[in-house]
Design a protein around this motif. Structure first.
Motif, PDB file in Angstrom:
ATOM      1  N   ALA A 328       0.829  -1.208   0.000  1.00  0.00           N
ATOM      2  CA  ALA A 328       0.000   0.000   0.000  1.00  0.00           C
ATOM      3  C   ALA A 328       0.862   1.255   0.000  1.00  0.00           C
ATOM      4  O   ALA A 328       1.916   1.319   0.655  1.00  0.00           O
ATOM      5  N   VAL A 329       0.404   2.273  -0.707  1.00  0.00           N
ATOM      6  CA  VAL A 329       1.092   3.561  -0.714  1.00  0.00           C
ATOM      7  C   VAL A 329       0.925   4.216   0.657  1.00  0.00           C
ATOM      8  O   VAL A 329      -0.145   4.157   1.267  1.00  0.00           O
ATOM      9  N   LEU A 330       2.000   4.843   1.159  1.00  0.00           N
ATOM     10  CA  LEU A 330       2.018   5.443   2.492  1.00  0.00           C
ATOM     11  C   LEU A 330       2.412   6.914   2.397  1.00  0.00           C
ATOM     12  O   LEU A 330       3.177   7.310   1.524  1.00  0.00           O
ATOM     13  N   THR A 331       1.900   7.707   3.328  1.00  0.00           N
ATOM     14  CA  THR A 331       2.316   9.107   3.399  1.00  0.00           C
ATOM     15  C   THR A 331       3.688   9.230   4.040  1.00  0.00           C
ATOM     16  O   THR A 331       4.568   9.923   3.512  1.00  0.00           O
ATOM     17  N   VAL A 332       3.907   8.582   5.175  1.00  0.00           N
ATOM     18  CA  VAL A 332       5.238   8.530   5.794  1.00  0.00           C
ATOM     19  C   VAL A 332       5.917   7.277   5.253  1.00  0.00           C
ATOM     20  O   VAL A 332       5.575   6.164   5.635  1.00  0.00           O
ATOM     21  N   HIS A 333       6.866   7.465   4.351  1.00  0.00           N
ATOM     22  CA  HIS A 333       7.438   6.317   3.652  1.00  0.00           C
ATOM     23  C   HIS A 333       8.913   6.091   3.983  1.00  0.00           C
ATOM     24  O   HIS A 333       9.635   5.444   3.218  1.00  0.00           O
ATOM     25  N   ASP A 334       9.361   6.607   5.129  1.00  0.00           N
ATOM     26  CA  ASP A 334      10.766   6.422   5.503  1.00  0.00           C
ATOM     27  C   ASP A 334      10.985   5.213   6.399  1.00  0.00           C
ATOM     28  O   ASP A 334      12.069   5.022   6.953  1.00  0.00           O
ATOM     29  N   GLY A 335       9.947   4.387   6.562  1.00  0.00           N
ATOM     30  CA  GLY A 335      10.067   3.179   7.359  1.00  0.00           C
ATOM     31  C   GLY A 335       9.707   3.347   8.816  1.00  0.00           C
ATOM     32  O   GLY A 335       9.688   2.356   9.565  1.00  0.00           O
ATOM     33  N   THR A 336       9.418   4.546   9.260  1.00  0.00           N
ATOM     34  CA  THR A 336       9.027   4.771  10.650  1.00  0.00           C
ATOM     35  C   THR A 336       7.674   4.118  10.908  1.00  0.00           C
ATOM     36  O   THR A 336       6.739   4.282  10.131  1.00  0.00           O
ATOM     37  N   ARG A 337       7.571   3.387  12.008  1.00  0.00           N
ATOM     38  CA  ARG A 337       6.343   2.670  12.338  1.00  0.00           C
ATOM     39  C   ARG A 337       5.565   3.401  13.433  1.00  0.00           C
ATOM     40  O   ARG A 337       6.148   3.929  14.374  1.00  0.00           O
ATOM     41  N   GLY A 689     -10.033  -1.768   1.260  1.00  0.00           N
ATOM     42  CA  GLY A 689      -9.670  -1.010   0.068  1.00  0.00           C
ATOM     43  C   GLY A 689      -8.343  -0.297   0.116  1.00  0.00           C
ATOM     44  O   GLY A 689      -8.039   0.482  -0.792  1.00  0.00           O
ATOM     45  N   PHE A 690      -7.524  -0.545   1.143  1.00  0.00           N
ATOM     46  CA  PHE A 690      -6.224   0.121   1.231  1.00  0.00           C
ATOM     47  C   PHE A 690      -5.129  -0.886   0.879  1.00  0.00           C
ATOM     48  O   PHE A 690      -4.354  -1.306   1.741  1.00  0.00           O
ATOM     49  N   GLY A 691      -5.095  -1.263  -0.391  1.00  0.00           N
ATOM     50  CA  GLY A 691      -4.187  -2.308  -0.823  1.00  0.00           C
ATOM     51  C   GLY A 691      -3.153  -1.826  -1.804  1.00  0.00           C
ATOM     52  O   GLY A 691      -2.706  -0.674  -1.771  1.00  0.00           O
ATOM     53  N   SER A 692      -2.786  -2.710  -2.718  1.00  0.00           N
ATOM     54  CA  SER A 692      -1.648  -2.460  -3.599  1.00  0.00           C
ATOM     55  C   SER A 692      -1.911  -1.410  -4.660  1.00  0.00           C
ATOM     56  O   SER A 692      -0.973  -0.867  -5.248  1.00  0.00           O
ATOM     57  N   VAL A 693      -3.164  -1.143  -4.959  1.00  0.00           N
ATOM     58  CA  VAL A 693      -3.517  -0.059  -5.877  1.00  0.00           C
ATOM     59  C   VAL A 693      -4.495   0.853  -5.160  1.00  0.00           C
ATOM     60  O   VAL A 693      -5.531   0.425  -4.682  1.00  0.00           O
ATOM     61  N   HIS A 694      -4.141   2.110  -5.103  1.00  0.00           N
ATOM     62  CA  HIS A 694      -4.956   3.132  -4.452  1.00  0.00           C
ATOM     63  C   HIS A 694      -4.752   4.407  -5.251  1.00  0.00           C
ATOM     64  O   HIS A 694      -3.714   4.600  -5.887  1.00  0.00           O
ATOM     65  N   ARG A 695      -5.722   5.296  -5.205  1.00  0.00           N
ATOM     66  CA  ARG A 695      -5.548   6.499  -6.012  1.00  0.00           C
ATOM     67  C   ARG A 695      -4.356   7.326  -5.551  1.00  0.00           C
ATOM     68  O   ARG A 695      -3.828   8.129  -6.317  1.00  0.00           O
ATOM     69  N   GLY A 696      -3.900   7.115  -4.316  1.00  0.00           N
ATOM     70  CA  GLY A 696      -2.672   7.777  -3.890  1.00  0.00           C
ATOM     71  C   GLY A 696      -1.491   7.445  -4.769  1.00  0.00           C
ATOM     72  O   GLY A 696      -0.539   8.234  -4.874  1.00  0.00           O
ATOM     73  N   ASP A 697      -1.518   6.288  -5.436  1.00  0.00           N
ATOM     74  CA  ASP A 697      -0.437   5.924  -6.356  1.00  0.00           C
ATOM     75  C   ASP A 697      -0.334   6.908  -7.512  1.00  0.00           C
ATOM     76  O   ASP A 697       0.767   7.115  -8.051  1.00  0.00           O
ATOM     77  N   LEU A 698      -1.451   7.486  -7.926  1.00  0.00           N
ATOM     78  CA  LEU A 698      -1.424   8.460  -9.014  1.00  0.00           C
ATOM     79  C   LEU A 698      -0.565   9.660  -8.659  1.00  0.00           C
ATOM     80  O   LEU A 698       0.095  10.248  -9.524  1.00  0.00           O
ATOM     81  N   LEU A 699      -0.580  10.047  -7.389  1.00  0.00           N
ATOM     82  CA  LEU A 699       0.266  11.145  -6.931  1.00  0.00           C
ATOM     83  C   LEU A 699       1.687  10.672  -6.634  1.00  0.00           C
ATOM     84  O   LEU A 699       2.661  11.306  -7.021  1.00  0.00           O
ATOM     85  N   ASP A 700       1.778   9.546  -5.927  1.00  0.00           N
ATOM     86  CA  ASP A 700       3.084   9.085  -5.463  1.00  0.00           C
ATOM     87  C   ASP A 700       4.030   8.825  -6.624  1.00  0.00           C
ATOM     88  O   ASP A 700       5.202   9.226  -6.589  1.00  0.00           O
ATOM     89  N   ASP A 701       3.563   8.166  -7.664  1.00  0.00           N
ATOM     90  CA  ASP A 701       4.433   7.874  -8.803  1.00  0.00           C
ATOM     91  C   ASP A 701       4.936   9.154  -9.454  1.00  0.00           C
ATOM     92  O   ASP A 701       6.113   9.265  -9.839  1.00  0.00           O
ATOM     93  N   ARG A 702       4.083  10.137  -9.585  1.00  0.00           N
ATOM     94  CA  ARG A 702       4.471  11.372 -10.261  1.00  0.00           C
ATOM     95  C   ARG A 702       5.402  12.227  -9.409  1.00  0.00           C
ATOM     96  O   ARG A 702       6.390  12.779  -9.908  1.00  0.00           O
ATOM     97  N   VAL A 703       5.084  12.348  -8.137  1.00  0.00           N
ATOM     98  CA  VAL A 703       5.936  13.186  -7.280  1.00  0.00           C
ATOM     99  C   VAL A 703       7.292  12.515  -7.071  1.00  0.00           C
ATOM    100  O   VAL A 703       8.333  13.190  -7.064  1.00  0.00           O
ATOM    101  N   ALA A 704       7.317  11.211  -6.921  1.00  0.00           N
ATOM    102  CA  ALA A 704       8.594  10.507  -6.782  1.00  0.00           C
ATOM    103  C   ALA A 704       9.473  10.742  -8.007  1.00  0.00           C
ATOM    104  O   ALA A 704      10.698  10.938  -7.893  1.00  0.00           O
ATOM    105  N   ALA A 705       8.870  10.740  -9.194  1.00  0.00           N
ATOM    106  CA  ALA A 705       9.636  10.986 -10.417  1.00  0.00           C
ATOM    107  C   ALA A 705      10.167  12.411 -10.454  1.00  0.00           C
ATOM    108  O   ALA A 705      11.320  12.653 -10.864  1.00  0.00           O
TER     109      ALA A 705
END
Length: 942
Positions: A328-337, A689-705
């Motif tokens: 799942a796409v995460l907002t805090v993605h630095d591994g902090t739990r 519904g918070f699985g491997s595809v979420h609309r957050g991916d639409l943002l995450d892929d673009r901003v990461a690039a």
């Protein structure tokens, strides 16, 4: 499209009377304008944005219209000034984003600098000698400057009433469950009060208790907050009285029979502090709740266990529940739990119902007249007033328009290490739906201890709720973490007999047979000029327990129980005022750390984002209750002291809450995105519904690039947002896998091969739902879009239903709808709402298809479903449904409604601002985008 026929004759008659009675009063914004030579243009406060802050809120600032203005709009199509002047600018980004530059941002957004340049002053109002309300020519936004704290808040209330008096009145009645008595008995009005009142069925004593609790528990800050709120109410009432006496009040009061057009006899009832709590309960319940749904979750678990057995069924259910999907796409993605609401290793206190025993609690009783016809709500999206109609027969809002499950808002932030300027950049805002007027209103507040510009929900706008300060900006997205639990209370009879499941009104509370509290709301209405609904009435009733409101009844091991819903923010909707007070105080918010502390004072479940010239940051707010050890928050639990929230006090609905450090938070991460996705590792999803595809991916892929390339600018980050907002999630994320299955063997049927080629071409072009040219009202790749819209529900059913079986498939689709494309209408009443692709079976389909293709899947489904796991059989199923979809005519894929002809693809998706009053607006190009949005980059700091 059905032609609207209405009461034009009646409306015209009222117009004649109104004109004769002298109701053509000046527009509210100019009613008390001072001559230009008397305007005191004081220096603007410190503004560190230096022209690099911008914002937009369609359709326009002015949300009030006199009776004459409403009738003129219906007869001649005119609109009051500033009621619709932002819609075209907002819509134009759909065709203008691709070549966007920083210099061109002002073509699509407005300057959000503090103050109003002297040559841009449109009007100045001084409702008191200690406050000035200056409105600018371009947008009509109120810039409120107070010499005293009281004057500042008073001015905010006065300006809010200038812009939203009628809407504020509607929402205080929605919160109190009395909308039909106020605005008429239309079915949609009934649906609205039935949706919201049961969530917070407060008595006047309950409202007053919230106010007193803030004063008693929050110290000086609490006293200041209540003083600000009272000043705000005083400002609202000052304008209310002036507008009534001057006959420039909103015309809807005449059309609904509250004021006589000729004599001016009638009342616009004064507002009170308790009205603010009622409005806050609607706003908080809609945008700041989270969790719940445990009864339906339990039913799907039972269905899985019945099909597969307890052990395997539970494993299958958990694989669909996806509490902590590793993909799942995460907002805090630095591994902090940040562990919260996770599944316990050894669950205890569970309260699964006996199969077939669950019955929803009845809400409505004693129907008469039009309320008792048994008629169903119309499929079309009803609204309050329609052109050339002049009546409210359809109600103030479409049923489900304020669906609490739709989170909608988004945020994109990039830290300074990756921007061209070296300063953080933010593009963010809330998506509150499209209404006329908007639920939000813009304002600038400058006064002692307050310096901010941004939006507030009308009726609770003594502070800016999302916006900017002198050298920082902030925004929010709905977080929806689990702050609502379901308890099973054991029913009992006070005489010691056997309780009846359906009628028992006593329950065991800590060993005592305790009476439930019955809360009622009786509503009655009669026809008016605006609402021809026949005379009628009904009664709403809910039972309140120490564990919340009764929602269902059932049996557990044969014993009757009632299921209740307990929300941590219940009885505490007003408490968050302290957090908003702090966000508006630049002496408190000086950096990301102090911002996070301010946001922690907000009890609603929100993701908060922050940017200044040095740091981008994030904090997840909410009253997260500490649960008893072993309790599974995803399922109902027994209402026994051992399983209650830790330190639970049922009298005040308080408990122990997770401390500041355990809330997901971050500062300085390379970038942040949020589109109502999961927050961080360990922070379990509150629903399906918070699985491997979420609309957050639409943002995450673009901003990461963008971050990988470096040199991010305001324009490039805005382009990423706009592109994601026009992209079909299924086309971008799922179509490659679907095509891989289809192309695993040659497609020999030339007709199907042509359809597959259309889909391939659409995917290569970006899988967007976008016009060929701006204004054409026709999509590029229109046939591929239509095919996908028709195909998705067919392929999901064929992919999963044979393996799951009809009962389990039905239970899972009750937990999570399969589709939420713009054309899916979110259920029959949610069309034209903008927000799309939040809830759907995208992640389930993705994992299953990759399993069929033999690809690596982390956190796979417990079983492979498409074609029973056979690639060939899966391909055959997809081809069969694709052929069915391609043969489905556009008139069936896009059925007509009152806004669109059947088959009109562009219009079916289009944004329609649902009228809350007498002014309507043209449809706009669909875009999956915040309603209010900021683009900010601060070059300096205090």
């Amino acid at each position: 499209m059905r032609r609207r026929t209405g009461r034009l004759t009646a409306a015209t008659a009222v117009a004649v009377f109104a004109l004769g009675a002298g109701l053509a009063a000046p527009a509210p914004h100019s009613a008390a304008a001072a001559p230009p030579d008397r305007v005191n243009h004081e220096a603007a406060p410190a503004d560190h944005c230096r022209g690099q802050c911008a914002d937009i809120l369609p359709p326009g600032q002015n949300g009030n219209a006199t009776l004459v203005q409403i009738l003129a709009h219906q007869l001649f199509g005119t609109r009051p000034a500033h009621s619709s002047d932002q819609l075209a600018r907002y819509e134009s980004l759909t065709g203008g984003y691709s070549g966007l530059t920083d210099a061109a941002l002002t073509e699509f957004f407005n300057d959000a600098s503090f103050g109003v340049p002297e040559d841009q002053v449109e009007s100045v109002t001084r409702p008191r000698n200690d406050v000035t309300i200056t409105r600018d020519k371009k947008t009509g936004v109120p810039h409120i400057k107070g010499d005293t704290r009281y004057g500042t808040a008073f001015g905010a209330g006065y300006a809010a009433a200038q812009d939203r008096l009628w809407m504020m009145d509607l929402f205080r009645h929605i919160g109190r469950g009395s909308l039909t008595s106020f605005a008429g008995g239309a079915l949609a009005n009934q649906a609205m009060e039935q949706q919201f009142w049961p969530q917070a069925p407060y008595t006047e004593a309950d409202y007053r208790s919230q106010i007193e609790r803030i004063r008693q528990t929050e110290g000086a800050r609490g006293e200041l907050a209540m003083a600000d709120a009272q000043a705000y109410v005083d400002g609202v009432n000052a304008y209310r009285k002036a507008a009534k006496d001057g006959r420039y009040f909103p015309g809807e009061y005449v059309l609904t029979g509250h004021v006589d057009a000729i004599t001016n006899i009638g009342e616009i009832k004064p507002f009170s502090l308790t009205d603010l709590i009622a409005i806050a309960s609607v706003v908080g319940g809609q945008f700041g709740g989270g969790g719940g749904g445990e009864v339906q979750a339990a039913l799907s678990l039972l269905a899985a266990q019945q099909k597969y057995g307890v052990v395997e069924g539970t494993r299958v259910w958990e694989s669909f529940r996806q509490r902590e999907d590793p993909e799942a796409v995460l907002t805090v993605h630095d591994g902090t739990r940040f562990p919260y609401a996770t599944r316990p290793e050894n669950p205890r206190g569970g309260a699964l119902p006996d199969p077939g025993s669950v019955v929803p609690e009845q809400l409505v009783y004693d129907r008469t007249g039009s309320a008792g016809t048994g008629a169903k709500s119309p499929v079309r999206a009803p609204e309050l007033l329609r052109p050339a109609q002049g009546i409210y027969d359809d109600g103030v809002l479409p049923p489900g328009a304020l669906d609490p499950r739709r989170g909608m808002s988004n945020a994109l932030l990039v830290s300074g290490a990756h921007t061209a300027s070296g300063h953080p950049i933010a593009v963010f805002g809330p998506q509150t739906g499209y209404f006329a007027p908007q639920l939000l209103m813009l304002q600038e507040l400058q006064g002692p201890g307050i310096s901010a510009r941004g939006v507030s929900f009308a009726g609770v706008g003594m502070y800016v709720q999302m916006g900017r300060g002198p050298d920082y900006a902030w925004s929010a997205t709905s977080a929806a973490q689990d702050i609502t639990d379901t308890y099973a209370v054991e029913l009992c009879a006070p005489d010691g007999g056997v309780p009846d499941k359906q009628t028992a009104d006593h329950y065991l509370h800590r060993g005592r047979c305790t009476p439930m509290e019955k809360l009622e709301r009786r509503n009655a209405w009669k026809p008016t000029v605006a609402d021809s609904t026949a005379k009628g009435s009904y009664r709403m009733q809910v039972w309140r327990t120490e564990y919340g409101m009764v929602t269902h009844r059932a049996t557990i091991d044969g014993a009757p129980v009632a299921y209740t819903s307990l929300r941590s923010t219940y009885r505490h909707e007003a408490d968050s005022i302290i957090g908003f007070q702090l966000l508006n105080d630049p002496s408190y918010v000086t950096d990301a750390a102090s911002f996070q502390q301010a946001a922690h004072h907000i009890d609603y479940a929100f993701n908060w984002f922050y940017a200044d010239s040095r740091t981008a940051g994030y904090f997840n707010s909410g009253m997260n209750p500490v649960r008893a050890e072993g309790v599974d928050p995803a399922l109902p639990v027994r209402a026994e002291e051992a399983y209650e929230w830790r330190d639970f006090d049922p009298v005040h609905n308080t408990a122990a809450y997770t401390p500041f450090a355990e809330h997901p938070q971050s500062a300085g991460q390379d970038y942040y995105i949020s589109w109502n996705n999961r927050q961080a590792e360990g922070y379990a999803a509150a629903g399906f519904g918070f699985g491997s595809v979420h609309r957050g991916d639409l943002l995450d892929d673009r901003v990461a690039a963008l971050v990988a390339r470096g040199g991010v600018t305001r324009a490039s980050l805005t382009r990423a947002m706009a592109e994601a907002g026009l992209t079909d999630l299924r086309g971008e994320q799922l179509l490659p896998e679907l095509l891989a299955v289809l192309r695993s063997q040659p497609v020999t049927d030339p007709r199907l091969d042509a359809v597959v080629r259309q889909l391939e071409s659409w995917r290569t072009a970006g899988a967007q739902r976008k016009e060929t040219t701006q204004g054409s009202r026709r999509y590029a790749h229109a046939d591929a879009v239509r095919t996908m819209d028709a195909w998705w529900p067919l392929l999901i059913e064929e992919q999963f239903k044979p393996g799951l079986g009809e009962e389990l498939y039905g239970a899972f689709t009750a937990n999570l709808a399969v589709d939420e494309s713009p054309a899916a209408r979110h259920g029959a009443a949610g069309a034209h709402g903008g927000s799309a692709f939040q809830y759907g079976w995208w992640g389930f389909a993705d994992k299953d298809l990759r399993q069929v293709l033999g690809e690596r899947v982390e956190g796979p489904l417990a079983r492979t479903y498409c074609g029973g796991g056979s690639l060939t059989a899966c391909r055959d199923a997809l081809l069969t449904t694709l052929g069915q979809a391609a043969a489905t005519p556009a008139t069936e894929v896009y059925p007509g409604d009152d806004d669109c002809a059947a088959g009109d693809q562009w219009c079916s998706d289009a944004l329609v601002h649902r009228p809350l009053g007498g002014i309507t607006h043209p449809a706009a190009h669909w875009q999956n985008r915040p309603t209010y949005q900021q683009v900010v980059e601060f070059p300096s700091h205090r």
